[in-house]
Design an enzyme around this catalytic site. Sequence first.
Site, PDB file in Angstrom:
ATOM      1  N   SER A  34     -28.055  -3.493   9.705  1.00  0.00           N
ATOM      2  CA  SER A  34     -27.746  -3.415  11.150  1.00  0.00           C
ATOM      3  C   SER A  34     -26.576  -4.300  11.184  1.00  0.00           C
ATOM      4  O   SER A  34     -26.259  -5.363  10.738  1.00  0.00           O
ATOM      5  CB  SER A  34     -29.121  -4.104  11.781  1.00  0.00           C
ATOM      6  OG  SER A  34     -28.645  -4.540  12.975  1.00  0.00           O
ATOM      7  N   GLU A  54     -16.172 -14.271   8.397  1.00  0.00           N
ATOM      8  CA  GLU A  54     -16.511 -13.307   9.791  1.00  0.00           C
ATOM      9  C   GLU A  54     -16.881 -14.084  10.717  1.00  0.00           C
ATOM     10  O   GLU A  54     -17.025 -13.722  12.055  1.00  0.00           O
ATOM     11  CB  GLU A  54     -17.489 -12.239   9.521  1.00  0.00           C
ATOM     12  CG  GLU A  54     -17.170 -11.307   8.287  1.00  0.00           C
ATOM     13  CD  GLU A  54     -17.847 -11.778   7.056  1.00  0.00           C
ATOM     14  OE1 GLU A  54     -17.910 -10.977   5.943  1.00  0.00           O
ATOM     15  OE2 GLU A  54     -17.859 -12.801   6.829  1.00  0.00           O
TER      16      GLU A  54
END
Length: 567
Positions: free
Chosen positions: A320, A367
Amino acid sequence: MENKGYMYIDGQRVPFDGEPNVMLVIRKAGIYLPTFCYYSDLSVYGACRMCVVEDERGKIDTSCSMKPRDGMKIRTNTARLLKHRRMILELLLASHNCECTTCEKSGACRLQELATRFGVRKVRFGDSREESQLDDSSPAVVRDPSKCILCGDCVRVCSEGIGMGIINFARRGYNMRVMPAFDRKLSETHCISCGQCSAVCPTGGITVYNQIGKAWRAIHDPKKRVVVQIAPAVRVAVGEAFGQPAGENALDQLTTALKFMGVDEVYDTTFGADFTTIEESEEFLHRLENGGPFPMFTSCCPAWVKYLEFENPKYLKHISTCKSPMQMFASIIRDHYQAKDKEDGRETFHIAIMPCTAKKMEAARPEFQHEGKPDVDLVLTTQEIINMIKESGIDLTDMELESPDMPFGLGSGAAVIYGATGGVAEAVVRHCLPDKSRNALRQLRYSPLRGMESSVREAAIQVGDREIKLAVVHGLANAQKLLKEIDEGRAYYHLIEVMTCQGGCVGGAGQPHALLTRKQRRADGLYEVDRTAPFKRAERNPSVLNILEKLGQEERHELLHVNYVKE
């Protein structure tokens, strides 16, 4: 053949019925033999020799590897056995770094505990340690070879429970050591930072990376606004260190304690979990409409994500795109406090209290950094916050009840159960089910999504006119087996929840160490919180919906989603 009958332990007649070894029968008699290497959740190794017993013929053997037999007579506390155990402890101490007062495990070290228990006050042997270097290259754990006692616990949990085999025995005889291949640093291996090696280590050989000092400096800095989020699994384990039973919800006491310690704002990670549920459910429904790719894997466990990056990158597109609840919450916090920081002339310092050592690694990922600053400045494990509370002289059980602050202190029941294996999958199902009635929720209580008896559980849920196949797996070694079945075409699922640690987050390496039965009690505590929650589904959280309504589609994706690629 039935494994049942009676044994005679120190002259006492003790029944046994299915116990796999003599040690467990001895425990039924109220006698707890010393051990370094025995864990009922791992294979029997018999390395430490501390649990030895003596039979009626004078033969000495390890009770952990002996099978009980009807009529067997053993003694657990003879002069020979006491001498034997003291000798082992002396030999271990002779090759051990005994700077105990400054050791991370001081007060919780089994070698220290047993040396005290058996009255070992003098070591007659010279220091036989070879020179070794501390390995603090991992963001999650610290390895100190000078404190390793070669019990093999870390080797077995990394191989059997996690399936990685990052550390193992090297060399032979007197020169035997436990290390990564070629004695590399952990950061040079495919270590996924799950920290289970530190959870089972009985000494200070492997410990959680300690960041308590950094946390105190931030709390005492008047120029910093310290904001804390608390993960669901923490609330049902933190109280164990203060005499509360496993599974008792101590969130409100912990909130009060943090305020006493000087924290400015305390929030609940379940707020972020509700965002995750909504975003992950919408992504899943979108994949159903567009034919995949399937299976879709949950993205909450950073160790699982790291495993796929290292070992199975072809499945990265199946993860996901949703950030974990910790990182979603961090994005909301960063966005919320930007203007306020400029007005107040302060800097928001974000601390996440997590049950997981891999969250330290996740927080450091590029990130999740913006303008050179991580969204989560610091991750403290449950163990670390316990130590900080004790350092403050606070007794958690005496704290008044104070709820987390608003507007980010409110989460659904579905968000709370994220801390137990199967919880994320159930939260998604609650959101996706067209039937929102109480009866539908009651049926989920008895679905295969819940429980720890099986390492892999399957369920079929009807969503509209389509049957959805789900799988829940805990223990990374079990997930690896499931991936192999998928590769070979022997299994097919639409959604798979994976938790690296046994039992899910309640069994994270940052928690007080526990075997499966205590992890189950923690999970039961989370389901009890869910049972009494004012609302059970993420889409019922008014604060979450208010924020989502204000976000444009691009801003929403930027704030709450991430794409992982092979490093």
